[in-house]
Each structure stands twice: as C-alpha cells, then as structure tokens.
Design a protein around this motif. Structure first.
Motif, PDB file in Angstrom:
ATOM      1  N   THR A   1       0.858  -1.179   0.000  1.00 28.09           N
ATOM      2  CA  THR A   1       0.000   0.000   0.000  1.00 28.09           C
ATOM      3  C   THR A   1       0.898   1.234   0.000  1.00 28.09           C
ATOM      4  OG1 THR A   1      -0.110  -0.037   2.418  1.00 28.09           O
ATOM      5  CG2 THR A   1      -1.864  -1.181   1.216  1.00 28.09           C
ATOM      6  N   ALA A   2       0.300   2.390  -0.237  1.00 26.55           N
ATOM      7  CA  ALA A   2       1.096   3.607  -0.391  1.00 26.55           C
ATOM      8  C   ALA A   2       1.892   3.948   0.866  1.00 26.55           C
ATOM      9  CB  ALA A   2       0.181   4.781  -0.762  1.00 26.55           C
ATOM     10  N   ASP A   3       1.402   3.541   2.030  1.00 27.57           N
ATOM     11  CA  ASP A   3       2.109   3.865   3.270  1.00 27.57           C
ATOM     12  C   ASP A   3       3.197   2.848   3.611  1.00 27.57           C
ATOM     13  OD1 ASP A   3       0.637   1.687   4.070  1.00 27.57           O
ATOM     14  OD2 ASP A   3      -0.584   2.763   5.534  1.00 27.57           O
ATOM     15  N   GLY A   4       3.449   1.895   2.717  1.00 28.77           N
ATOM     16  CA  GLY A   4       4.545   0.962   2.917  1.00 28.77           C
ATOM     17  C   GLY A   4       4.167  -0.354   3.559  1.00 28.77           C
ATOM     18  N   ARG A   5       2.914  -0.499   3.980  1.00 29.90           N
ATOM     19  CA  ARG A   5       2.487  -1.786   4.511  1.00 29.90           C
ATOM     20  C   ARG A   5       2.347  -2.792   3.377  1.00 29.90           C
ATOM     21  NH1 ARG A   5      -2.831  -0.371   7.732  1.00 29.90           N
ATOM     22  NH2 ARG A   5      -3.081   0.942   5.864  1.00 29.90           N
ATOM     23  N   SER A   6       2.436  -4.063   3.716  1.00 28.23           N
ATOM     24  CA  SER A   6       2.349  -5.080   2.666  1.00 28.23           C
ATOM     25  C   SER A   6       1.681  -6.339   3.203  1.00 28.23           C
ATOM     26  CB  SER A   6       3.740  -5.431   2.133  1.00 28.23           C
ATOM     27  OG  SER A   6       4.511  -6.075   3.136  1.00 28.23           O
ATOM     28  N   HIS A   7       1.140  -7.117   2.278  1.00 25.15           N
ATOM     29  CA  HIS A   7       0.663  -8.454   2.620  1.00 25.15           C
ATOM     30  C   HIS A   7       1.109  -9.397   1.520  1.00 25.15           C
ATOM     31  CE1 HIS A   7      -2.603  -7.221  -0.142  1.00 25.15           C
ATOM     32  NE2 HIS A   7      -2.772  -8.516  -0.357  1.00 25.15           N
ATOM     33  N   ARG A   8       1.234 -10.657   1.841  1.00 27.69           N
ATOM     34  CA  ARG A   8       1.758 -11.657   0.917  1.00 27.69           C
ATOM     35  C   ARG A   8       0.772 -12.804   0.741  1.00 27.69           C
ATOM     36  NH1 ARG A   8       5.968 -10.105   4.138  1.00 27.69           N
ATOM     37  NH2 ARG A   8       5.772 -11.895   5.558  1.00 27.69           N
ATOM     38  N   THR A   9       0.842 -13.411  -0.423  1.00 31.76           N
ATOM     39  CA  THR A   9       0.056 -14.602  -0.705  1.00 31.76           C
ATOM     40  C   THR A   9       0.953 -15.604  -1.413  1.00 31.76           C
ATOM     41  OG1 THR A   9      -1.971 -15.437  -1.771  1.00 31.76           O
ATOM     42  CG2 THR A   9      -0.764 -13.714  -2.922  1.00 31.76           C
ATOM     43  N   PRO A  10       0.884 -16.887  -1.083  1.00 29.76           N
ATOM     44  CA  PRO A  10       1.770 -17.872  -1.714  1.00 29.76           C
ATOM     45  C   PRO A  10       1.509 -17.980  -3.218  1.00 29.76           C
ATOM     46  CG  PRO A  10       0.776 -18.771   0.279  1.00 29.76           C
ATOM     47  CD  PRO A  10       0.053 -17.506  -0.027  1.00 29.76           C
ATOM     48  N   MET A  11       2.549 -17.963  -3.986  1.00 29.06           N
ATOM     49  CA  MET A  11       2.456 -18.192  -5.421  1.00 29.06           C
ATOM     50  C   MET A  11       3.857 -18.444  -5.958  1.00 29.06           C
ATOM     51  SD  MET A  11       0.559 -16.069  -8.427  1.00 29.06           S
ATOM     52  CE  MET A  11       0.383 -16.788 -10.068  1.00 29.06           C
ATOM     53  N   ARG A  12       4.096 -19.646  -6.414  1.00 26.41           N
ATOM     54  CA  ARG A  12       5.432 -20.004  -6.905  1.00 26.41           C
ATOM     55  C   ARG A  12       5.550 -19.652  -8.386  1.00 26.41           C
ATOM     56  NH1 ARG A  12       8.708 -22.787  -3.669  1.00 26.41           N
ATOM     57  NH2 ARG A  12       7.831 -23.533  -1.693  1.00 26.41           N
ATOM     58  N   GLN A  13       6.629 -18.953  -8.710  1.00 23.08           N
ATOM     59  CA  GLN A  13       6.945 -18.623 -10.096  1.00 23.08           C
ATOM     60  C   GLN A  13       8.464 -18.622 -10.244  1.00 23.08           C
ATOM     61  OE1 GLN A  13       4.263 -14.929 -10.228  1.00 23.08           O
ATOM     62  NE2 GLN A  13       4.105 -15.689 -12.331  1.00 23.08           N
ATOM     63  N   GLN A  14       8.903 -18.561 -11.490  1.00 25.03           N
ATOM     64  CA  GLN A  14      10.331 -18.448 -11.778  1.00 25.03           C
ATOM     65  C   GLN A  14      10.559 -17.206 -12.619  1.00 25.03           C
ATOM     66  OE1 GLN A  14      10.309 -22.702 -13.179  1.00 25.03           O
ATOM     67  NE2 GLN A  14      12.402 -22.666 -12.391  1.00 25.03           N
ATOM     68  N   MET A  15      11.624 -16.475 -12.290  1.00 22.45           N
ATOM     69  CA  MET A  15      11.950 -15.240 -12.979  1.00 22.45           C
ATOM     70  C   MET A  15      13.272 -15.408 -13.728  1.00 22.45           C
ATOM     71  SD  MET A  15       9.292 -13.876 -12.021  1.00 22.45           S
ATOM     72  CE  MET A  15       8.169 -13.264 -10.785  1.00 22.45           C
TER      73      MET A  15
END
Length: 392
Positions: A82-96
């Motif tokens: 979010t704009a104030d720097g807070r974050s949340h995560r959700t599992p998702m496997r990918q390769q970059m």
C-alpha cells in the motif's frame, strides 16, 4: 507422408528470441535453417526481466537441454504494497529469468553457420513453392520464410495490411540493480517475492532475476523493477529524448536519460511510491524507459511467408507473455509440420491457431491496462508514424 516432404529449407528474418525459437525447433526437425540478423554481435538486452512461463521453460529443456531451475530465480510469494509501505503476501510459486538467460541457450544450440549476423535482408520475393531472400548481391531460395523482426518489422506488409504497433498511452520506466549493491535490509524485503504496488493510474513491480553471465546464487543476482506511468505523445517524446538532445522515439537506453527527466522520476517516486520501492528507484544508476505498444495482425500467413513473435502481435507486458507467445509460435509450427499431410494444410492450421491465441492475448493486455487506469485518454491507442520512431 507429412508436410516436411514439401519443406526442406527455411529462412528466418530476425535473430532475436522470436527467430531463435523458430530456428532451433525447425533445425531439430532436420530442416536446413538459416537466420539473418541485421545487428552484429550479441543483442543488448538492457538487463530486462521476464516471468519464465511453462512453455518457455519446456522449450529450453527439450530443445536446448537447459535446466530451467539453473537459469532462473524462484519466488514463493506475491507481495502487495500500500502507499504507506504496509504489505501483505500470498503464496504463489513462479520463476523469474532475464532476456539474456533465454537468448543464450537458444543461440548456443543453433549451429554457428546457420546464424548470419550483421546481414540485412533487403527483400523477400514470393515464388509458387517458396520465397527468394535477397541479402546484398545474394539471392537465397527457401521453401519457407519466417519474418521475426519484432515490432518494427520491415517486411510485415508482405503478409498482411495493418498490424503496425500503436502507442497505448503510457511508458514503462525500468531499472536493474546488482544485488550486491542493495542495502541488506532493502534486499531482504524483496527476496523470494514478486512485489507489486497499484496506485492511481500507475503500477510498480519488481523481482530478482539472474545476474551477470546468468548467475542465480544469492548475492549474484539483479533486482529488476518496472514502473508504468501514463504519458501523452508529447510527454513520450520528452522522456525519450536523450541527455544529448537526440530523439530516441520508442525507447531510451540505460545511461542516456536527460537529467531533468531523471530528476522528475526521482521526485515522482518520493511522492507516489511506498518507501521500499522508492529506494529501489533511488539506488538505480541508469534507469531507462520504453513506450508501451499494442500491435495485432489480421493474418500471419501469406503463401510461404509467416509472421511470428512481435512481428505479429505486440502484447502489453502485464500479460507476461511476449516470450511465451514466441515460444508457442515455434512449438505449434514444429508440431503442425509433423501432423498435417501437406505444407499448405500445416501452415493454414498453424496460422489459425496462432491468430486466435495472439488475439486473445492482445485483448487480455488491453483489459489489464484499462483495469489499472493506464490506457491513454479515451482508452484508444494512438497510431505511431513510421518515420521518426526508432525501434525498441
């Protein structure tokens, strides 16, 4: 009997990813494949990052013997700020992966003699059973010509009218930072994560990609970030005019951003971005920029000439599908030539399949741009003049 009985030689015009996918797959069928690439030396990838899609990973493994796990960087979660720097995560496997880590296995797989670098194809002349490829004073007859020159294709109109790319109304600022140059605390925020910030008519995303020479070990990788910002055509021209006053058209290479544009980029980052992403922009020595384009063709085949990759469809990067599309073009042709009884049947089936897939990707990308509020005023892409625009 199959279509291969009528196609023994193939000429590929363009030696970047789209052309190499085709050349490697068709050479695997035992066809006499030659690639003409107008640039000399290894193309400069600018460190661009790519999501490694399953079809690309499969292609690299099956045709090049490359282990996808050894040429890519895994992520385990998506991270949303979010704009104030807070974050949340959700599992998702990918390769970059990086552009160069796809290019190199393809280039290494293709026999050196098949790749003619620094040779511009001047013309393609159709014949009843093939195409003559003109390079300088040489004419090379082939049974099949594949046009893989990218979005600025010079030969697209031999296959179809229409399809020239249009400007979508926004730009992608990009940056690449060596992991070793990032403060440890900042790097830890992004490790193993594909991170996003969706703001007001803007999006920022970032992830780690392979570093120099494809290194994927911790500390040897690179941070890749992309920031989508709306810009009308006048603003695009200003952004892509380099520090020496030269108009670059559709893209601005690293190291050439004009100081006022760089200052504005930093000011915008401080106003708009969450702190960790702002710090990435501040740590980037040489940001670069490119116009976001749309391009789609109504046809991909005329006689024995085919369009592939970005010469046919230029899709928005939100789809993470540009390399995937090129790989699947090649896989589909590889399969069709073995399954259908004649070249005409195989090429027709291939073209119908790829038109449908490319059109769907095009629509998906436009919809994603609209959802993010990034499409230009009125939501209508603007036509780019042929003259005065340098290719991406």
């Amino acid at each position: 009997m199959n279509a291969l009985s009528g196609i023994r030689s193939v000429g590929v015009v363009g030696g970047s990813l789209g052309g190499l996918f085709q050349a490697v797959a068709l050479a695997d069928l035992g066809l006499d494949v030659t690639v003409w690439e107008r640039s000399a030396g290894r193309p400069h990838d600018r460190g661009a990052g790519i999501v490694l899609q399953p079809s690309v990973a499969w292609f690299l493994k099956m045709f090049c013997g490359a282990d996808p796990d050894r040429v890519s960087v895994p992520v385990t979660h998506r991270q949303f700020f979010t704009a104030d720097g807070r974050s949340h995560r959700t599992p998702m496997r990918q390769q970059m992966i990086s552009w160069g880590s796809i290019y190199q296995p393809l280039r290494d797989k293709l026999d050196h003699g098949r790749y003619r670098e620094g040779q511009l194809v001047d013309a393609l002349t159709p014949r009843p059973d093939g195409v003559d490829i003109h390079t300088g004073d040489t004419v090379r007859p082939v049974d099949l010509a594949i046009i893989a020159e990218g979005s600025s294709s010079r030969h697209r109109e031999l296959v179809t009218r229409g399809g020239d790319p249009c400007y979508a109304g926004y730009v992608a600022y990009r940056g690449v930072i060596d992991e070793a140059e990032l403060p440890e605390a900042l790097g830890a925020v992004f490790r193993n994560r594909f991170s996003f910030f969706d703001g007001d008519r803007t999006q920022f995303l970032c992830y780690f990609i392979p570093g120099a020479l494809g290194a994927v070990g911790p500390g040897t990788r690179r941070m890749n970030w992309v920031w989508y910002v709306r810009a009308d055509e006048a603003e695009l021209d200003r952004i892509t005019t380099d520090r020496n006053g030269a108009a670059r058209g559709l893209s601005l290479p690293p190291g050439l951003m004009a100081p006022p544009v760089h200052t504005e980029l930093l000011d915008r980052a401080r106003r708009v971005l969450p702190q960790p992403m702002r710090e990435l922009v501040e740590h980037t020595r040489e940001p670069f920029a490119q116009a976001i384009l749309d391009g789609r063709v109504p046809r991909m085949r005329t006689d024995r000439m085919l369009l592939t990759g970005d010469a046919a469809f230029v899709v928005r990067p939100h789809t993470a599908a540009s390399a995937m599309k090129a790989a699947e073009d090649a896989i589909a042709l590889f399969t069709a030539l073995q399954q259908f009884p004649s070249p005409e049947a195989a090429l027709d089936a291939w073209a119908q399949n790829r038109i449908a897939e490319g059109t769907a990707l095009h629509h998906r990308g436009v919809a994603l741009g609209r959802r993010l509020g990034l499409n230009g005023p009125g939501g209508t892409p603007s036509r780019l003049p042929r003259e005065g625009r340098r290719p991406l």
